[in-house]
Design a protein around this motif. Structure first.
Motif, PDB file in Angstrom:
ATOM      1  N   VAL A  26       0.855  -1.185   0.000  1.00 54.95           N
ATOM      2  CA  VAL A  26       0.000   0.000   0.000  1.00 54.95           C
ATOM      3  C   VAL A  26       0.892   1.236   0.000  1.00 54.95           C
ATOM      4  CG1 VAL A  26      -1.935  -1.119   1.173  1.00 54.95           C
ATOM      5  CG2 VAL A  26      -0.192   0.052   2.534  1.00 54.95           C
ATOM      6  N   GLU A  40      -3.974   0.131  -1.855  1.00 54.92           N
ATOM      7  CA  GLU A  40      -3.168  -0.923  -2.465  1.00 54.92           C
ATOM      8  C   GLU A  40      -2.750  -0.528  -3.885  1.00 54.92           C
ATOM      9  OE1 GLU A  40      -4.955  -4.798  -2.487  1.00 54.92           O
ATOM     10  OE2 GLU A  40      -3.210  -5.693  -3.477  1.00 54.92           O
ATOM     11  N   PRO A  58      -1.615   6.059   8.224  1.00 52.92           N
ATOM     12  CA  PRO A  58      -1.518   4.594   8.158  1.00 52.92           C
ATOM     13  C   PRO A  58      -2.002   3.879   9.421  1.00 52.92           C
ATOM     14  CG  PRO A  58       0.659   5.636   7.991  1.00 52.92           C
ATOM     15  CD  PRO A  58      -0.336   6.729   7.983  1.00 52.92           C
ATOM     16  N   LYS A  60      -4.762   3.193  10.072  1.00 45.93           N
ATOM     17  CA  LYS A  60      -5.877   2.316   9.689  1.00 45.93           C
ATOM     18  C   LYS A  60      -5.430   0.878   9.454  1.00 45.93           C
ATOM     19  CE  LYS A  60      -5.712   3.464   4.740  1.00 45.93           C
ATOM     20  NZ  LYS A  60      -6.403   4.061   3.591  1.00 45.93           N
ATOM     21  N   TYR A  61      -4.131   0.682   9.198  1.00 42.51           N
ATOM     22  CA  TYR A  61      -3.639  -0.689   9.022  1.00 42.51           C
ATOM     23  C   TYR A  61      -3.276  -1.324  10.361  1.00 42.51           C
ATOM     24  CZ  TYR A  61      -3.441   0.729   4.184  1.00 42.51           C
ATOM     25  OH  TYR A  61      -3.789   1.192   2.940  1.00 42.51           O
ATOM     26  N   PRO A  64      -7.552  -1.055  12.714  1.00 41.37           N
ATOM     27  CA  PRO A  64      -8.579  -0.871  11.682  1.00 41.37           C
ATOM     28  C   PRO A  64      -9.801  -0.162  12.234  1.00 41.37           C
ATOM     29  CG  PRO A  64      -7.888  -3.179  11.837  1.00 41.37           C
ATOM     30  CD  PRO A  64      -7.286  -2.468  12.990  1.00 41.37           C
ATOM     31  N   TYR A  85      -5.314 -10.450  10.500  1.00 38.87           N
ATOM     32  CA  TYR A  85      -4.157  -9.666  10.088  1.00 38.87           C
ATOM     33  C   TYR A  85      -3.804 -10.029   8.660  1.00 38.87           C
ATOM     34  CZ  TYR A  85      -1.310 -13.862  10.566  1.00 38.87           C
ATOM     35  OH  TYR A  85      -0.803 -15.115  10.423  1.00 38.87           O
ATOM     36  N   LEU A  88       1.653  -6.968   5.071  1.00 36.98           N
ATOM     37  CA  LEU A  88       1.459  -5.801   4.229  1.00 36.98           C
ATOM     38  C   LEU A  88       2.725  -4.956   4.258  1.00 36.98           C
ATOM     39  CD1 LEU A  88      -1.274  -4.897   2.966  1.00 36.98           C
ATOM     40  CD2 LEU A  88      -1.537  -3.372   4.908  1.00 36.98           C
ATOM     41  N   ILE A  90       3.826  -1.161   3.896  1.00 28.09           N
ATOM     42  CA  ILE A  90       3.316   0.203   3.796  1.00 28.09           C
ATOM     43  C   ILE A  90       4.472   1.060   3.290  1.00 28.09           C
ATOM     44  CG2 ILE A  90       2.107   2.053   4.992  1.00 28.09           C
ATOM     45  CD1 ILE A  90       1.432   0.005   7.183  1.00 28.09           C
ATOM     46  N   ARG A 120      -0.824  -7.610  15.148  1.00 29.13           N
ATOM     47  CA  ARG A 120      -0.945  -7.058  13.802  1.00 29.13           C
ATOM     48  C   ARG A 120       0.250  -6.182  13.449  1.00 29.13           C
ATOM     49  NH1 ARG A 120      -5.299  -4.752  14.376  1.00 29.13           N
ATOM     50  NH2 ARG A 120      -6.606  -6.517  13.858  1.00 29.13           N
ATOM     51  N   LEU A 124       3.283  -6.028   9.870  1.00 36.57           N
ATOM     52  CA  LEU A 124       3.341  -4.929   8.912  1.00 36.57           C
ATOM     53  C   LEU A 124       4.781  -4.478   8.714  1.00 36.57           C
ATOM     54  CD1 LEU A 124       0.305  -2.937  10.332  1.00 36.57           C
ATOM     55  CD2 LEU A 124       0.340  -4.337   8.265  1.00 36.57           C
TER      56      LEU A 124
END
Lengths: 353, 278, 247
Positions: A26, A40, A58, A60-61, A64, A85, A88, A90, A120, A124
């Motif tokens: 993302v 994304e 960010p 929100k990742y 959430p 999860y 990802l 970022i 989570r 990331l």
């Protein structure tokens, strides 16, 4: 010894494309005329250039906006604590947002720890991106001392003109570098150039607020009775924009939702805002922050006073989102100026004896 | 998206069973609860639990029994909203979810060896009862004990049988007042603050423990200060909106305190500068 | 478990909200496991007798409507006002801008004497309403939520914050940033900012938040050079019938 790599600009596209083929990536993408969102991407062309802070940071990742905490089955009297999860990357996180994530890390690792967040967060991967100047007139990252990278990333990109210089902060970052073979080790000259850029940057981020990072906490120490809150209260529309877009606002509501079988369902949390009418209302009907001025004061104190005791840091990253998103033009810079005007930088506060 | 089941989530509720339930007044219901996973809740007087009704939600409820009563705990729930109205439907034998105990309770170890003045307004008797009973069960460890109780009408007095016992005990001084009397009422009439001047106490040795509706605190504290009780020795328990119970959701915040973790019990000197607290 | 008997009734409306029931999708089958539809003009012709839950669409605009809704209220254990017309009077409220005789003449011409009309009213201006599903049309997920509450005898609280909250959650570009006027800042949320997600403005179809900052709003209008009557007119498109309770 810190490890740096060099990535020539033409190869940067190759790097992003390589990442996107291996991971879900993302990055900031343009939305409408003047806004950006983390979203994304599948190709490097989608990444916005020269982006200012995205509508929502960010966070929100990491946290959430809606997240299931418990699943239950009333029939079997069973319940399960769950989390979801996703691995990802970022890409393009500015230093203000790195600071925001660091604030959230503190809150959610404070005991009792929030396991959902902590698991989570470790899934990331964060690739930071340096700013060389203020993004617009609303940013106060210089004052908040968040214009310089201070960790909080796996890799950190600094745009050096014809190439990117990449700082490797974690083993995960090093693995990414190795998995996409377009990097070359940085040499002395590159690092000298970075130092020169950073020197120039220090000047660019001088603040004109008339208050130092240290003094901020002193002027807010007894700002509860400042008149500026009344003014903000008269103007605030309680739309909640300021808290939704704030990288360090984490208040939430917890709601049960039952399925149509009336047996199974879930308990989830959803972002909430201290600016909303019912936020501090107890079941009996009494609201402990009924007036808008109190709610605005609370918001500012939660950035500049309250967290200092518990976390020894400000919870304002200086990103300027609250000012950009405010319908009523409540500007963080002006609010700080007003507080200074009212509370004054006494000699003692200014550090002059 | 990958999904994980968590065994250590702070949001996981403990299964418990209602072993006794009865209506105390039109709006208050009494519940006696035993945990399934432990013999005892192991709480401090003044702490609270989150009561969970799956499919409806959770509500913070003060524990009204003393930890000296082992093997169970008691709650009194006023029917004021969605969750509490669902709690009101619970009967003996029903299963209920519990999280906690949460928060900082009354400072019992500091109170020991001192005189105590309890001031309870309305529903404030509920959390206060956990401490009153604790003190009565360990009566020798405390000095003089005064209890002042204020209610709207004689019908609103909760735990009437127990209150009658307090009244008869020789080691407790008990007074009660109602805002509006009925023909049978023989006691005081008037607001609770009117009882305070008449209490015989040694201010230096006395800790006042005050629990009641938000509006009551200002007036009661003023009277207590007039009596010469030091700010540090005035203890209050505050009510706030709570969603998580673990110091995250932000609803219960009072300046830099999270009521659910740092409270609900505070001493007056901790919060007097705090314009939001009282 | 005995199925709950549900009846849909329509008054002055376009029946578009009833059509939204068809848009619920898969969940509709689960709903039909729980309820027995005894009256629903949009999809069935037979007329049942008894019902437990009355879902009422449309606003009250004639004396006959007043009698009929009172009758429904008497029979129903639970009454759900369904859609803007039922909850706030909806677009039918625009009638209240004019003289009723003129309105009648305009619509029915020389036959206007055959009809009677009364000022448009929301359902709760005539009888007690237990649940509200706001919106033009209703937002199906909210209807499902309300129906679940109604079937379980639990309260449903319409959110009392602005549409902006949900709109910002959805990371939409603010309409005002685009130079377009939007009623999101004063309108109650609960629709997941359905319109603005799709590039439209908010028309205020869900009614106003309980405690809007009127002076603050006026300042914002000034900033964007929007005349106050213009926004009042715009808001009244859906809320005229309840005007006296708001502005």
């Amino acid at each position: 010894m810190d490890k740096y790599y060099r990535l020539n600009k033409p190869e940067c596209r190759e790097f992003i494309a390589g990442l996107a083929s291996k991971y879900k990536v993302v990055a900031p993408v343009k939305k409408g005329e003047k806004n950006y969102v983390f979203s994304e991407i599948s190709s490097p062309d989608e990444i916005a250039s020269g982006y200012i802070p995205t509508i929502i940071p960010p966070k929100k990742y990491f946290f959430p906006k809606r997240e299931t905490l418990i699943e239950y089955d009333i029939r079997a009297q069973r319940q399960k604590a769950v989390m979801e999860y996703e691995k990802l990357i970022i890409f393009g996180v500015r230093t203000c947002d790195l600071a925001g994530i660091q604030c959230l890390n503190m809150v959610f690792s404070e005991r009792p720890r929030d396991v959902n967040y902590l698991i989570r967060k470790n899934k990331l991967i964060i690739i930071g991106m340096e700013c060389w100047d203020y993004c617009d007139e609303h940013a106060i990252c210089g004052l908040m001392d968040n214009h310089q990278p201070k960790g909080g990333y796996d890799l950190f990109f600094s745009d050096m003109g014809d190439f990117h210089l990449i700082h490797v902060n974690t083993l995960v970052g090093e693995e990414i570098i190795n998995s996409v073979g377009v990097f070359s080790p940085a040499d002395e000259k590159d690092l000298e150039k970075l130092e020169k850029f950073r020197e120039r940057k220090r000047k660019a981020f001088k603040t004109s607020m008339g208050v130092s990072h240290q003094q901020l906490k002193d002027i807010f120490a007894d700002a509860e009775d400042a008149k500026v809150w009344e003014d903000l209260g008269e103007r605030c529309l309680s739309c909640g924009n300021c808290t939704t877009v704030c990288p360090t606002c984490y208040c939430f509501d917890v709601i049960d939702e039952i399925n149509l079988d009336f047996k199974t369902g879930e308990r989830f949390r959803i972002w909430d805002s201290c600016q909303n009418e019912d936020f501090a209302k107890v079941a009996g009907g009494e609201s402990f922050r009924e007036e808008r001025k109190g709610r605005q004061m609370h918001r500012y104190m939660r950035k500049f006073k309250y967290p200092l005791k518990k976390y020894s840091r400000y919870f304002c990253t200086g990103c300027g989102r609250c000012s950009r998103a405010c319908m009523a033009d409540i500007r963080i810079k002006e609010t700080i100026q007003e507080v200074i005007k009212e509370k004054g930088l006494s000699n003692e506060k200014a550090g002059i004896s | 998206m990958k999904r994980l089941e968590l065994v250590d989530s702070p949001y996981l509720v403990r299964e418990a069973k209602v072993c006794e339930a009865r209506q105390m007044t039109k709006s208050e219901r009494y519940l006696k609860i035993v945990l399934k996973d432990a013999h005892d809740l192991d709480h401090e007087p003044g702490q609270f639990v989150m009561v969970s009704i799956a499919g409806v939600g959770e509500a913070p409820i003060s524990i009204c029994s003393s930890p000296t009563k082992e093997g169970y705990f008691e709650l009194v729930v006023r029917n004021v909203g969605k969750v509490t109205s669902a709690i009101h439907k619970l009967e003996a034998g029903d299963t209920v979810g519990i999280r906690g105990p949460f928060g900082r309770g009354f400072p019992v170890r500091i109170l020991e060896g001192n005189d105590l003045l309890f001031v309870a307004g309305g529903l404030g008797i509920v959390p206060l009862r956990s401490l009153v009973d604790f003190v009565i069960d360990n009566r020798r460890d405390f000095g003089r004990v005064n209890i002042l109780l204020g209610c709207r009408t004689p019908q609103d007095i909760l735990f009437r049988d127990e209150v009658a016992l307090w009244e008869r005990r020789i080691d407790v001084n008990f007074s009660c007042t109602v805002d509006r009397a009925d023909p049978e009422w023989k006691g005081h009439v008037g607001v609770i603050t009117s009882l305070i001047p008449g209490v015989d106490l040694d201010p230096d040795r006395t800790f006042a423990v005050v629990v009641g509706p938000p509006i009551m605190y200002k007036f009661v504290i003023k009277e207590l200060l007039k009596k010469g009780i030091p700010e540090k020795q005035i203890i209050v328990s505050l009510e706030r909106h709570m969603k998580c119970g673990v110091g995250k959701c932000g609803h219960c915040q009072i300046a830099d305190y999270y009521c659910c973790q740092d409270g609900p019990v505070f001493s007056y000197d901790e919060i007097k500068e705090n314009i939001e607290a009282l | 478990m005995k199925k709950v008997k549900v009846a849909f009734f329509d008054f002055s409306c376009c029946e578009g909200c009833q059509l939204q029931v068809a848009n619920i999708g898969d969940l509709l089958l689960d709903i039909l496991e729980k309820i027995e539809l005894v009256e629903f003009r949009e999809v069935m012709s037979e007329r049942g007798g008894d019902y437990d839950v009355a879902v009422v669409e449309g606003s009250i605009t004639t004396e006959h409507d007043v009698k009929r809704i009172k009758g429904i209220r008497e029979k129903a254990k639970v009454l759900i006002a369904y859609g803007s017309c039922a909850c706030t009077g909806g677009v039918n409220g625009m009638k209240n801008n004019f003289d009723l005789e003129d309105v009648k003449k305009y619509v029915y011409r020389d036959k206007s004497d055959w009809f009677n009309t009364v000022p448009t009213m929301a359902v709760d201006q005539v009888v007690k309403v237990d649940y509200y599903v706001n919106g033009c049309p209703v937002y199906p997920p909210e209807f499902v939520r309300v129906l679940k509450c109604a079937l379980r005898g639990m309260p449903y609280k319409v959110p009392d914050y602005a549409v902006c909250v949900e709109c910002k959650f959805n990371e939409n570009e603010c309409m005002y940033d685009k130079g377009v006027t939007c009623l999101g800042p004063i309108t109650r949320a609960g629709c997941n900012s359905w319109c603005t997600n799709n590039g439209n403005i908010c028309y205020g179809c869900r009614g106003m938040v309980s405690n809007p900052n009127k002076n603050g709003q006026k300042e914002v209008l000034k900033k964007y050079n929007i005349p106050l009557d213009w926004i009042v007119n715009k808001f009244n498109m859906y809320n005229k019938a309840k005007e006296s309770q708001q502005v």
